[in-house]
Scaffold this motif. Structure first.
Motif, PDB file in Angstrom:
ATOM      1  N   VAL A   1       5.625   1.850  -8.823  1.00  0.00           N
ATOM      2  CA  VAL A   1       4.901   0.739  -8.203  1.00  0.00           C
ATOM      3  C   VAL A   1       3.953   1.212  -7.100  1.00  0.00           C
ATOM      4  O   VAL A   1       2.810   0.761  -7.034  1.00  0.00           O
ATOM      5  N   PHE A   2       4.396   2.119  -6.253  1.00  0.00           N
ATOM      6  CA  PHE A   2       3.589   2.588  -5.134  1.00  0.00           C
ATOM      7  C   PHE A   2       2.817   3.861  -5.470  1.00  0.00           C
ATOM      8  O   PHE A   2       1.907   4.239  -4.742  1.00  0.00           O
ATOM      9  N   GLY A   3       3.179   4.554  -6.548  1.00  0.00           N
ATOM     10  CA  GLY A   3       2.581   5.843  -6.853  1.00  0.00           C
ATOM     11  C   GLY A   3       3.490   6.961  -6.372  1.00  0.00           C
ATOM     12  O   GLY A   3       4.377   6.758  -5.535  1.00  0.00           O
ATOM     13  N   SER A   4       3.301   8.142  -6.878  1.00  0.00           N
ATOM     14  CA  SER A   4       4.161   9.278  -6.559  1.00  0.00           C
ATOM     15  C   SER A   4       4.172   9.589  -5.056  1.00  0.00           C
ATOM     16  O   SER A   4       3.141   9.523  -4.393  1.00  0.00           O
TER      17      SER A   4
ATOM     18  N   LYS B   1       0.836  -1.202   0.000  1.00  0.00           N
ATOM     19  CA  LYS B   1       0.000   0.000   0.000  1.00  0.00           C
ATOM     20  C   LYS B   1       0.872   1.253   0.000  1.00  0.00           C
ATOM     21  O   LYS B   1       1.952   1.282   0.560  1.00  0.00           O
ATOM     22  N   SER B   2       0.364   2.303  -0.617  1.00  0.00           N
ATOM     23  CA  SER B   2       1.116   3.542  -0.794  1.00  0.00           C
ATOM     24  C   SER B   2       1.187   4.361   0.493  1.00  0.00           C
ATOM     25  O   SER B   2       0.458   4.116   1.453  1.00  0.00           O
ATOM     26  N   HIS B   3       2.044   5.386   0.477  1.00  0.00           N
ATOM     27  CA  HIS B   3       2.128   6.267   1.640  1.00  0.00           C
ATOM     28  C   HIS B   3       0.815   7.023   1.830  1.00  0.00           C
ATOM     29  O   HIS B   3       0.433   7.341   2.956  1.00  0.00           O
ATOM     30  N   GLY B   4       0.113   7.300   0.716  1.00  0.00           N
ATOM     31  CA  GLY B   4      -1.175   7.974   0.817  1.00  0.00           C
ATOM     32  C   GLY B   4      -2.188   7.139   1.578  1.00  0.00           C
ATOM     33  O   GLY B   4      -2.983   7.661   2.365  1.00  0.00           O
ATOM     34  N   TYR B   5      -2.155   5.817   1.346  1.00  0.00           N
ATOM     35  CA  TYR B   5      -3.048   4.925   2.091  1.00  0.00           C
ATOM     36  C   TYR B   5      -2.693   4.943   3.568  1.00  0.00           C
ATOM     37  O   TYR B   5      -3.552   5.140   4.431  1.00  0.00           O
TER      38      TYR B   5
ATOM     39  N   ASN C   1      15.445  14.375   1.973  1.00  0.00           N
ATOM     40  CA  ASN C   1      15.019  13.099   1.391  1.00  0.00           C
ATOM     41  C   ASN C   1      13.676  12.623   1.956  1.00  0.00           C
ATOM     42  O   ASN C   1      13.436  11.425   2.114  1.00  0.00           O
ATOM     43  N   ALA C   2      12.785  13.570   2.210  1.00  0.00           N
ATOM     44  CA  ALA C   2      11.489  13.251   2.801  1.00  0.00           C
ATOM     45  C   ALA C   2      10.637  12.364   1.898  1.00  0.00           C
ATOM     46  O   ALA C   2       9.852  11.538   2.392  1.00  0.00           O
ATOM     47  N   ALA C   3      10.755  12.526   0.580  1.00  0.00           N
ATOM     48  CA  ALA C   3       9.963  11.698  -0.334  1.00  0.00           C
ATOM     49  C   ALA C   3      10.341  10.230  -0.201  1.00  0.00           C
ATOM     50  O   ALA C   3       9.483   9.346  -0.167  1.00  0.00           O
TER      51      ALA C   3
END
Length: 205
Positions: free
Chosen positions: A199-202, A84-88, A138-140
């Protein structure tokens, strides 16, 4: 990562575009997508990935790059990897305890994350990192790593379920994106971010 492709001594199987649609996407991904007949059979030279449950392992992604394949999002390749993405994770707890993200420090023995560029992560919780904006220090990468770490923790770090293990998340962050996803491969920060974004999204959504 134990997801290597073993060369076959048998002649390659001819795959027509019509037959390709019936092939298991898992089979294609795990084959590395390097066999010419398989590559030729894929429509628009594209492999689909992304979403909450669609994942490509680093070893397969490397093969995609070598084959000059494009990776787009929108359909499932595998439905049983947890990635799952960081947004999730920013807005959900999955099956983790309600306070896990807020109580667990990003830099701690629990996570194994040690690198602290610009001293920008001192005393931050996993939730704090997920809510960081921009890319200072490097927060992203940190947002992506936290998402991968939480995905692994949510399924007990099972090697049969996770895209990236806890140990790999640690290697990625502590090496600041420079790591070896599998034997013989050495990725730079740019390679790692490209993989995560595909893979995970931006990390900026």
């Amino acid at each position: 990562m134990n997801d290597k492709t073993t060369p076959s001594s048998n002649p390659p199987e001819t795959v027509t575009p019509q037959a390709a649609s019936g092939l298991s996407r898992r089979r294609l991904v795990r084959a590395g997508l390097t066999a010419a007949p398989v590559v030729a059979a894929l429509h628009s030279n594209t492999v689909l990935a992304g979403g909450d449950h669609s994942c490509i392992r680093p070893s397969s992604f490397s093969s995609l790059k070598l084959a000059n394949m494009k990776v787009s999002r929108g359909r499932e390749i595998r439905a049983d990897f947890e990635c799952k993405s960081h947004g999730y994770w920013k807005n959900n707890q999955g099956n983790l305890t309600a306070d896990y993200k807020k109580k667990t420090r990003f830099l701690s023995s629990e996570t194994g994350f040690k690198a602290n560029p610009g001293n920008g992560f001192k005393n931050k919780s996993l939730q704090d990192v997920l809510e960081m904006e921009g890319n200072a220090n490097n927060a992203a990468l940190a947002r992506h790593v936290v998402a991968a770490f939480l995905s692994a923790k949510s399924v007990g770090n099972s090697p049969d379920r996770v895209l990236l293990t806890v140990a790999q998340c640690q290697a990625i962050w502590n090496g600041q994106g420079n790591w070896s996803p599998f034997a013989g491969a050495n990725w730079t920060l740019n390679d790692t971010m490209n993989y995560f974004d595909k893979v995970f999204g931006s990390a900026f959504l």
